[in-house]
Design a protein around this motif. Structure first.
Motif, PDB file in Angstrom:
ATOM      1  N   ARG A 160       5.674  70.184  20.972  1.00  0.00           N
ATOM      2  CA  ARG A 160       6.085  69.794  19.630  1.00  0.00           C
ATOM      3  C   ARG A 160       6.877  70.919  18.962  1.00  0.00           C
ATOM      4  O   ARG A 160       7.934  70.696  18.365  1.00  0.00           O
ATOM      5  CB  ARG A 160       4.830  69.472  18.806  1.00  0.00           C
ATOM      6  CG  ARG A 160       5.089  68.987  17.405  1.00  0.00           C
ATOM      7  CD  ARG A 160       5.650  67.595  17.393  1.00  0.00           C
ATOM      8  NE  ARG A 160       4.767  66.632  18.004  1.00  0.00           N
ATOM      9  CZ  ARG A 160       3.879  65.894  17.326  1.00  0.00           C
ATOM     10  NH1 ARG A 160       3.790  66.013  16.029  1.00  0.00           N
ATOM     11  NH2 ARG A 160       3.110  65.033  17.941  1.00  0.00           N
ATOM     12  N   ASP A 163      10.284  71.368  20.442  1.00  0.00           N
ATOM     13  CA  ASP A 163      11.192  70.321  19.988  1.00  0.00           C
ATOM     14  C   ASP A 163      11.816  70.701  18.646  1.00  0.00           C
ATOM     15  O   ASP A 163      13.017  70.538  18.430  1.00  0.00           O
ATOM     16  CB  ASP A 163      10.410  69.020  19.860  1.00  0.00           C
ATOM     17  CG  ASP A 163      11.307  67.815  19.731  1.00  0.00           C
ATOM     18  OD1 ASP A 163      12.350  67.794  20.401  1.00  0.00           O
ATOM     19  OD2 ASP A 163      10.972  66.905  18.965  1.00  0.00           O
ATOM     20  N   ARG A 164      10.974  71.244  17.766  1.00  0.00           N
ATOM     21  CA  ARG A 164      11.457  71.672  16.448  1.00  0.00           C
ATOM     22  C   ARG A 164      12.520  72.768  16.595  1.00  0.00           C
ATOM     23  O   ARG A 164      13.550  72.739  15.940  1.00  0.00           O
ATOM     24  CB  ARG A 164      10.256  72.194  15.650  1.00  0.00           C
ATOM     25  CG  ARG A 164      10.570  72.775  14.317  1.00  0.00           C
ATOM     26  CD  ARG A 164      10.307  71.766  13.224  1.00  0.00           C
ATOM     27  NE  ARG A 164      10.629  72.304  11.916  1.00  0.00           N
ATOM     28  CZ  ARG A 164      11.831  72.215  11.366  1.00  0.00           C
ATOM     29  NH1 ARG A 164      12.809  71.647  12.017  1.00  0.00           N
ATOM     30  NH2 ARG A 164      12.055  72.696  10.169  1.00  0.00           N
ATOM     31  N   THR A 171      21.518  72.421  15.608  1.00  0.00           N
ATOM     32  CA  THR A 171      22.285  72.418  14.361  1.00  0.00           C
ATOM     33  C   THR A 171      23.034  73.737  14.177  1.00  0.00           C
ATOM     34  O   THR A 171      23.913  73.828  13.331  1.00  0.00           O
ATOM     35  CB  THR A 171      21.398  72.164  13.135  1.00  0.00           C
ATOM     36  OG1 THR A 171      20.298  73.050  13.191  1.00  0.00           O
ATOM     37  CG2 THR A 171      20.918  70.740  13.091  1.00  0.00           C
TER      38      THR A 171
ATOM     39  N   VAL B  76      21.195  66.637   8.251  1.00  0.00           N
ATOM     40  CA  VAL B  76      20.135  67.262   9.041  1.00  0.00           C
ATOM     41  C   VAL B  76      20.228  68.788   8.938  1.00  0.00           C
ATOM     42  O   VAL B  76      19.233  69.477   8.758  1.00  0.00           O
ATOM     43  CB  VAL B  76      20.192  66.789  10.512  1.00  0.00           C
ATOM     44  CG1 VAL B  76      19.286  67.619  11.389  1.00  0.00           C
ATOM     45  CG2 VAL B  76      19.794  65.326  10.614  1.00  0.00           C
ATOM     46  N   SER B  77      21.448  69.341   8.976  1.00  0.00           N
ATOM     47  CA  SER B  77      21.584  70.806   8.871  1.00  0.00           C
ATOM     48  C   SER B  77      21.151  71.300   7.505  1.00  0.00           C
ATOM     49  O   SER B  77      20.434  72.284   7.398  1.00  0.00           O
ATOM     50  CB  SER B  77      23.016  71.287   9.095  1.00  0.00           C
ATOM     51  OG  SER B  77      23.726  70.495   9.939  1.00  0.00           O
ATOM     52  N   ILE B 116      16.388  62.577  17.185  1.00  0.00           N
ATOM     53  CA  ILE B 116      15.828  63.183  15.976  1.00  0.00           C
ATOM     54  C   ILE B 116      14.605  63.959  16.434  1.00  0.00           C
ATOM     55  O   ILE B 116      13.658  63.381  16.956  1.00  0.00           O
ATOM     56  CB  ILE B 116      15.392  62.117  14.948  1.00  0.00           C
ATOM     57  CG1 ILE B 116      16.415  61.015  14.826  1.00  0.00           C
ATOM     58  CG2 ILE B 116      15.052  62.758  13.609  1.00  0.00           C
ATOM     59  CD1 ILE B 116      17.452  61.210  13.799  1.00  0.00           C
ATOM     60  N   ARG B 117      14.645  65.267  16.254  1.00  0.00           N
ATOM     61  CA  ARG B 117      13.586  66.104  16.814  1.00  0.00           C
ATOM     62  C   ARG B 117      12.514  66.435  15.787  1.00  0.00           C
ATOM     63  O   ARG B 117      12.707  66.231  14.594  1.00  0.00           O
ATOM     64  CB  ARG B 117      14.195  67.387  17.378  1.00  0.00           C
ATOM     65  CG  ARG B 117      15.059  67.107  18.591  1.00  0.00           C
ATOM     66  CD  ARG B 117      15.531  68.384  19.216  1.00  0.00           C
ATOM     67  NE  ARG B 117      16.408  68.120  20.353  1.00  0.00           N
ATOM     68  CZ  ARG B 117      15.994  67.956  21.600  1.00  0.00           C
ATOM     69  NH1 ARG B 117      14.715  68.010  21.888  1.00  0.00           N
ATOM     70  NH2 ARG B 117      16.864  67.738  22.557  1.00  0.00           N
ATOM     71  N   SER B 118      11.411  66.976  16.311  1.00  0.00           N
ATOM     72  CA  SER B 118      10.262  67.327  15.474  1.00  0.00           C
ATOM     73  C   SER B 118      10.698  68.115  14.244  1.00  0.00           C
ATOM     74  O   SER B 118      11.466  69.057  14.343  1.00  0.00           O
ATOM     75  CB  SER B 118       9.289  68.159  16.306  1.00  0.00           C
ATOM     76  OG  SER B 118       8.259  68.654  15.512  1.00  0.00           O
ATOM     77  N   GLY B 119      10.191  67.733  13.079  1.00  0.00           N
ATOM     78  CA  GLY B 119      10.489  68.453  11.846  1.00  0.00           C
ATOM     79  C   GLY B 119      11.736  67.958  11.151  1.00  0.00           C
ATOM     80  O   GLY B 119      11.987  68.317  10.010  1.00  0.00           O
ATOM     81  N   GLU B 120      12.535  67.125  11.818  1.00  0.00           N
ATOM     82  CA  GLU B 120      13.749  66.628  11.182  1.00  0.00           C
ATOM     83  C   GLU B 120      13.439  65.325  10.447  1.00  0.00           C
ATOM     84  O   GLU B 120      12.481  64.635  10.763  1.00  0.00           O
ATOM     85  CB  GLU B 120      14.854  66.418  12.225  1.00  0.00           C
ATOM     86  CG  GLU B 120      15.335  67.735  12.780  1.00  0.00           C
ATOM     87  CD  GLU B 120      16.371  67.623  13.875  1.00  0.00           C
ATOM     88  OE1 GLU B 120      16.948  68.656  14.212  1.00  0.00           O
ATOM     89  OE2 GLU B 120      16.585  66.519  14.411  1.00  0.00           O
ATOM     90  N   ASN B 135      11.549  61.709  18.101  1.00  0.00           N
ATOM     91  CA  ASN B 135      10.476  62.434  18.768  1.00  0.00           C
ATOM     92  C   ASN B 135       9.225  62.577  17.903  1.00  0.00           C
ATOM     93  O   ASN B 135       9.302  62.421  16.689  1.00  0.00           O
ATOM     94  CB  ASN B 135      10.993  63.823  19.156  1.00  0.00           C
ATOM     95  CG  ASN B 135      11.727  63.820  20.469  1.00  0.00           C
ATOM     96  OD1 ASN B 135      11.864  62.780  21.102  1.00  0.00           O
ATOM     97  ND2 ASN B 135      12.195  64.970  20.880  1.00  0.00           N
ATOM     98  N   PRO B 136       8.083  62.921  18.523  1.00  0.00           N
ATOM     99  CA  PRO B 136       6.873  63.135  17.733  1.00  0.00           C
ATOM    100  C   PRO B 136       7.119  64.242  16.696  1.00  0.00           C
ATOM    101  O   PRO B 136       7.736  65.251  17.016  1.00  0.00           O
ATOM    102  CB  PRO B 136       5.839  63.593  18.758  1.00  0.00           C
ATOM    103  CG  PRO B 136       6.416  63.388  20.093  1.00  0.00           C
ATOM    104  CD  PRO B 136       7.855  63.086  19.959  1.00  0.00           C
ATOM    105  N   GLY B 137       6.635  64.032  15.491  1.00  0.00           N
ATOM    106  CA  GLY B 137       6.818  65.046  14.449  1.00  0.00           C
ATOM    107  C   GLY B 137       8.056  64.813  13.617  1.00  0.00           C
ATOM    108  O   GLY B 137       8.236  65.443  12.586  1.00  0.00           O
ATOM    109  N   ARG B 151      13.341  55.575  22.088  1.00  0.00           N
ATOM    110  CA  ARG B 151      11.895  55.556  21.881  1.00  0.00           C
ATOM    111  C   ARG B 151      11.546  56.007  20.478  1.00  0.00           C
ATOM    112  O   ARG B 151      12.094  56.988  19.983  1.00  0.00           O
ATOM    113  CB  ARG B 151      11.221  56.489  22.892  1.00  0.00           C
ATOM    114  CG  ARG B 151      11.365  56.007  24.309  1.00  0.00           C
ATOM    115  CD  ARG B 151      10.795  57.006  25.261  1.00  0.00           C
ATOM    116  NE  ARG B 151      11.466  58.290  25.105  1.00  0.00           N
ATOM    117  CZ  ARG B 151      11.082  59.384  25.714  1.00  0.00           C
ATOM    118  NH1 ARG B 151      10.027  59.371  26.486  1.00  0.00           N
ATOM    119  NH2 ARG B 151      11.752  60.494  25.550  1.00  0.00           N
ATOM    120  N   LEU B 153       8.676  57.729  18.720  1.00  0.00           N
ATOM    121  CA  LEU B 153       7.425  58.444  18.969  1.00  0.00           C
ATOM    122  C   LEU B 153       6.935  59.148  17.707  1.00  0.00           C
ATOM    123  O   LEU B 153       5.863  59.729  17.685  1.00  0.00           O
ATOM    124  CB  LEU B 153       7.614  59.479  20.083  1.00  0.00           C
ATOM    125  CG  LEU B 153       8.241  58.975  21.393  1.00  0.00           C
ATOM    126  CD1 LEU B 153       8.557  60.136  22.314  1.00  0.00           C
ATOM    127  CD2 LEU B 153       7.308  58.017  22.092  1.00  0.00           C
TER     128      LEU B 153
END
Lengths: 278, 215
Positions: A160, A163-164, A171, B76-77, B116-120, B135-137, B151, B153
């Motif tokens: 996780r 991924d962050r 970016t 996103v940035s 789209i990644r975790s935290g976004e 993604n998860p998160g 997916r 998630l």
């Protein structure tokens, strides 16, 4: 400045080694990758950007040789070659601590860029050991990097966080970003008690630079201050690190199959049963 | 510095200027010491571009408060740098697709390509179409429907302003949490069958998941 006379290398690769989560093996990978690259004759600098909790010097057994840091270089209290600590056995490898653990917030992205620009003139590879987290320490370390290696473990929390971090790297237009899966236990993977390689690469969607098998020797070598790859003992993790270093230079070396590595005749027999060869 | 609390919107994509940097500088020259919202139109800005904008603004004593843009990359940035950001959808009549004699308007659909990644976090004032994984998160939300060609998630919130007719569809629906209008549901425990797209919607006050049907 004296620098202006020297020719600036353009082929230097500046690689950030990061993970998001702490304790997944960034520093160990940096140290071993540094040694492996140096042993292949490439001049390599490892920059410890995690200066608040600096460990890279311990892993390389260079703690007692540090006199100056990059901070003193930038303040022109010493020259760069005075701050660079050459490794005892591997003269191609040098360590530069970014700062003093007591001076926590001196480093700015501009400073980082200046340090890396100086290192670029002398080295083929600059490896930056990034601090855990996604705050200022990470952003500073990222600001001067061109490419990145993300280290993660086959567990949910590490994936996780990775991924962050990958999102942030994307970016900031850092390319390529490659993945190293650390502390792989083939037995647990075979029994599906651990996230599989596919589970991890599915989520992170990055090219896999290598796997590193779980190895008790890593702890021993850390405590001794002698990276595993230095003595090339028959350790599984050392082999993995060497393979990663070779792949980093574009050599085509197949990934190890954790299923092959899971030891014990029983496990191998069971696998044969599953594949219905008998 | 904060002599006026008014927010001034600065459009940094102007054909009168060569590029956004020159545009920003010349516009800030007139607006010394004010609070600014940057409208970057359809420019794709990276985190380093946004840091550059902040640096320039500081030189002119201006404070950047928020961003708006039609580019989800920019959103996103700027969000990952902690700025309030709003995605704007361009209204254009060109976005109409004719399927089975029915006109499907895409005028309020925002399209995002990539994971789209975790935290976004991605939000759309209309419908949201994502070509990639969530993604998860990570979290996505829309005032209308959410369609994910990939997916799901993470967390998805459709009908953010209370539209209980909104749906969430994905090729693989394995969310942590689903929200439609003011209803919240935890994701299913069991893995869905592979190869069947699914849709979540509200049926008799509950969020239900069923195989995706197109009528």
């Amino acid at each position: 400045m004296t620098n202006s006379r020297r020719s600036v290398r353009t082929d230097t690769r500046v690689i950030l080694i990061c993970s998001g989560k702490g304790g997944v093996g960034k520093t160990t990978l940096t140290a071993n990758l540094g040694i492996s690259l140096a042993r292949q004759g490439l001049s390599t600098a490892v920059l410890d950007a995690d200066f608040g909790l600096r460990n890279l010097d311990l892993l390389l057994g260079l703690e007692n040789r540090i006199v100056y840091t990059a901070q003193e270089v930038l303040e022109e209290e010493c020259r760069l070659d005075q701050a660079l600590v050459k490794h005892k056995q591997e003269s191609n490898l040098s360590l530069l601590p970014a700062g003093n653990p007591r001076m926590l917030d001196w480093l700015k992205p501009d400073d980082m860029q200046r340090i890396v620009d100086m290192l670029k003139e002398q080295f083929n590879y600059v490896l930056i050991d990034c601090p855990a987290g996604v705050e200022d320490g990470f952003k500073n370390a990222m600001s001067a990097s061109q490419e990145a290696i993300v280290v993660t473990n086959p567990e949910v929390s590490a994936v996780r966080d990775a991924d962050r971090v990958i999102g942030l790297l994307n970016t900031n237009a850092i390319k390529p970003v490659q993945l190293v899966l650390n502390r792989v236990r083939p037995k647990m993977m075979a029994n599906q008690e651990m996230l599989s390689i596919d589970d991890v690469t599915d989520i992170l969607a990055l090219p896999l630079l290598g796997l590193v098998l779980e190895d008790e020797q890593v702890i021993v070598s850390t405590n001794r201050g002698e990276p595993l790859t230095l003595n090339s003992v028959n350790s599984p993790a050392a082999k993995c690190y060497l393979n990663i270093a070779k792949r980093l230079q574009g050599e085509d070396i197949p990934l190890i199959d954790p299923a092959e590595e899971s030891s014990g005749i029983g496990a191998k027999f069971r696998r044969l049963m599953q594949t219905k060869i008998f | 510095m904060n002599s006026n609390n008014q927010k001034i919107i600065v459009n940094i994509k102007d054909i009168k200027y060569q590029n956004w940097e020159i545009c920003l500088k010349s516009k800030l020259k007139i607006l010394k010491s004010s609070n600014i919202e940057i409208d970057s139109k359809n420019l794709d800005l990276s985190c380093s571009d946004i840091s550059e904008i902040i640096k320039i603004a500081n030189q002119y004593n201006c404070k950047i408060i928020s961003f708006c843009s039609t580019s989800s990359k920019t959103i996103v940035s700027s969000q990952s740098l902690g700025f309030k950001s709003q995605l704007i959808i361009e209204n254009s009549s060109k976005n109409t697709l004719k399927i089975n004699q029915k006109n499907l308007t895409f005028s309020k659909t925002h399209f995002h390509q990539g994971t789209i990644r975790s935290g976004e976090y991605l939000d759309s004032p209309g419908d949201l179409l994502i070509l990639g994984d969530v993604n998860p998160g990570a979290k996505v939300s829309a005032e209308g429907n959410i369609i994910i060609w990939g997916r799901l998630l993470g967390i998805a919130h459709a009908g953010r302003e209370g539209n209980s007719q909104a749906t969430i569809s994905a090729l693989q629906l394995r969310p942590v949490q689903l929200r439609i209008a003011n209803k919240v549901a935890r994701g299913p425990k069991t893995k869905p069958q592979f190869g069947i797209a699914e849709q979540a919607r509200i049926d008799s006050e509950e969020i239900i998941i069923s195989p995706l049907e197109t009528k």
